[in-house]
Design a protein around this motif. Structure first.
Motif, PDB file in Angstrom:
ATOM      1  N   ARG A   1      -3.746  -3.106   2.865  1.00 57.28           N
ATOM      2  CA  ARG A   1      -2.665  -2.813   3.805  1.00 57.28           C
ATOM      3  C   ARG A   1      -2.355  -4.006   4.710  1.00 57.28           C
TER       4      ARG A   1
ATOM      5  N   ASN B   1      -8.222  -0.366   2.091  1.00 58.51           N
ATOM      6  CA  ASN B   1      -7.704  -0.549   3.442  1.00 58.51           C
ATOM      7  C   ASN B   1      -7.254  -1.985   3.653  1.00 58.51           C
TER       8      ASN B   1
ATOM      9  N   GLY C   1       0.335  -6.493   8.999  1.00 57.19           N
ATOM     10  CA  GLY C   1       0.207  -5.243   8.262  1.00 57.19           C
ATOM     11  C   GLY C   1      -0.421  -4.169   9.114  1.00 57.19           C
ATOM     12  N   SER C   2      -1.320  -3.397   8.542  1.00 54.11           N
ATOM     13  CA  SER C   2      -1.956  -2.303   9.279  1.00 54.11           C
ATOM     14  C   SER C   2      -3.420  -2.196   8.881  1.00 54.11           C
TER      15      SER C   2
END
Length: 567
Positions: A113, A110, A88-89
């Motif tokens: 993500r 966050n 993911g990121s």
């Protein structure tokens, strides 16, 4: 993924009891392998398991420490290896803790993500070769405020993986195919529920794990509901409710003591009428399992777990070690309150320093509560109960009054308190059976000053020996594979041991990592046998170690998994 190095595969006879199947090796969590660890360790292979490690370290307020919980790699005697692989990121904050741009850093938004996968690999002709990968729909819970543990478990033919909504996904070990999704609530996946902590599979293939479900505005404020789930090999699901399990535990609407918020030193002086000052109280909220703990199962089928009140201070002051019969009926539950007596005047001196106890405070009390200290059940710890050869159980608590260390606490098979040892927190100790008795290996850290140790304890939690970390240099492995080191004088007493669950081999040698970036092997007498630098100093989470049946070692540093052995 790094290209694996070609090495001869050591011959190994298939011994299922040598498989590393879960957190702490097997369902007892003793961390002892029946294999003998290899010597003259060199780097055999490595791969990236957390590509965001350097970004995560940048968010840390502890000087490069990686604030995540990495799971134990799994390995069986057929050459299969199962490891975490994050994807993911990840968005870094403009400055650590700033929350800008939102969401960033450790903010749960966050973390949504990111993805958590199980990467399957297999030893073939001395190479560790990828075979399949499975990405789970599991996400960390917002309740924890940070990334929680994604720990799978393995049976003979299956790998069990945490899934969304308090579910667990059973995968075929050979192909990664989904066999079933275990949903203890039935029907659709509940987004408010969360598979909490490590999964545990006992010797008969029965799965145990904890579920926590968020319940906003329950009992007058946001609360949770928690269960222990049992899934038999023939797919029968049963559950026990932590709210009603423990006799004597505070009810959700009962009032629990919080902690003082006054200026240090603590505790505050007595009231004008001479009665002791006491902290404020607020609703205890529900009992539930610790977010990162894995249940343990003894050879007789007894299931052990640890619980705490959901209240903000409930983990420090209202925790329990709990034993259940195989059918999930209660065997015993022991409160962690009313046992310790080593606060003011014992571990905490009287004085004017802000972290001293106020002169005149009662001897032995916790300065943050002015009461007898309680063993803390800390959600930021992966400490899990360990079933001992004598039928007892140990659990590593955390306290703040002893410089944020903790106490390893032992209870006998009936739940009676036996002993404690003041030590370094966040560890599931490894057990070494020998000469009709056993010893335990723990990290013995001193956060204020002084040496950092691996300590061996006897069955009564008495120290047998300690081995100090003596490395003072800061090092890094460069792109050309050389290691560069400088001594900046910042660690004259050595580095912390970054072990959350050490491994111990058949000969009693203990395996673990330190914050200096080195991997160590220390023998049963406290002598250092091996020291291998991995990637980077400080860039460590508290991490577990695994041994496979050939004696190869699986260790993690700076978001990378390293396989160590002899070429």
């Amino acid at each position: 993924m790094a290209v694996p190095l070609a090495v001869p595969a050591p011959a190994a006879q298939r011994r299922p009891e040598c498989d590393w199947t879960q957190w702490g090796q097997d369902a007892t969590h003793t961390g002892q392998s029946c294999a003998v660890g290899q010597r003259h360790l060199q780097l055999l292979a490595h791969l990236v398991v957390d590509p965001f490690a350097e970004q995560e370290a940048g968010e840390s307020q502890f000087g490069g420490y990686i604030p995540v919980h990495l799971p134990a790699p799994l390995a069986d005697g057929d050459g299969n290896v199962f490891v975490l692989r994050k994807g993911g990121s990840y968005v870094s904050c403009d400055s650590p803790g700033s929350g800008v741009p939102a969401p960033c850093g450790e903010d749960v938004g966050n973390l949504q993500r990111e993805t958590w996968s199980v990467q399957a690999l297999r030893w073939r002709f001395g190479n560790l070769v990828p075979t399949w990968s499975f990405t789970s729909d599991w996400k960390p819970t917002a309740l924890a405020g940070r990334e929680t543990l994604f720990q799978s478990a393995m049976s003979k033919d299956s790998v069990y993986v945490p899934g969304a909504g308090g579910t667990v996904l059973q995968l075929d070990k050979g192909s990664g195919r989904v066999i079933q999704r275990v949903n203890p609530f039935g029907g659709t996946v509940d987004p408010a529920a969360f598979a909490s902590g490590g999964l545990t599979v006992d010797a008969h293939g029965t799965l145990f794990y904890n579920v926590v479900r968020s319940e906003p505005a329950a009992h007058g404020r946001d609360d949770v509901h928690g269960w222990l789930v049992r899934v038999t090999p023939d797919r029968k699901i049963s559950m026990v409710d932590y709210r009603t399990l423990i006799p004597g535990a505070p009810r959700p609407t009962d009032l629990c003591y919080e902690e003082f918020t006054e200026d240090l030193p603590l505790p505050p002086p007595p009231k004008p009428d001479g009665t002791p000052a006491m902290p404020a109280q607020s609703p205890c909220l529900s009992q539930r399992a610790a977010f990162n703990a894995a249940p343990a199962v003894g050879p007789d089928g007894t299931v052990y777990t640890v619980t705490r009140a959901q209240n903000a201070s409930g983990g420090r002051n209202y925790g329990y070690v709990v034993a259940l019969n195989p059918d999930l009926t209660l065997k015993w539950a022991t409160s962690l309150r009313g046992i310790l007596d080593d606060g003011c005047g014992v571990l905490v001196p009287y004085g004017s320093d802000p972290f001293d106890c106020r002169p005149g405070a009662a001897r032995g009390v916790d300065p943050y509560t002015n009461q007898q200290p309680a063993g803390g059940v800390d959600d930021s710890s992966t400490a899990s109960p360990v079933v001992l050869p004598d039928g007892g159980v140990v659990y590593g608590t955390r306290n703040f009054y002893n410089v944020q260390r903790g106490h390893l606490m032992k209870f006998d098979r009936a739940g009676h308190y036996v002993a404690n040892y003041d030590f370094g927190w966040d560890i599931t100790p490894a057990v070494f059976r020998h000469n009709g008795t056993y010893s335990m290996y723990v990290k013995d850290l001193h956060y204020d000053a002084g040496a950092q140790y691996i300590t061996r304890l006897d069955a009564g939690l008495r120290k047998e020996w300690s081995h100090a970390n003596t490395e003072t240099r800061t090092c890094e492995r460069l792109p050309d594979n050389t290691v560069s080191c400088v001594d900046e004088g910042q660690h004259p007493d050595g580095f912390e041991w970054c072990i959350s669950a050490p491994a111990v081999d058949r000969n009693g040698s203990v395996y673990g990592l330190a914050q200096d970036g080195d991997f160590y092997v220390v023998d049963r007498y406290g002598r250092q046998l091996e020291k291998v630098f991995l990637s980077k100093t400080i860039a460590s989470a508290y991490t577990p170690v695994s041994l496979d049946s050939s004696g190869r070692v699986y260790a993690q540093n700076n978001g990378q998994l390293y396989v160590l052995g002899r070429r």
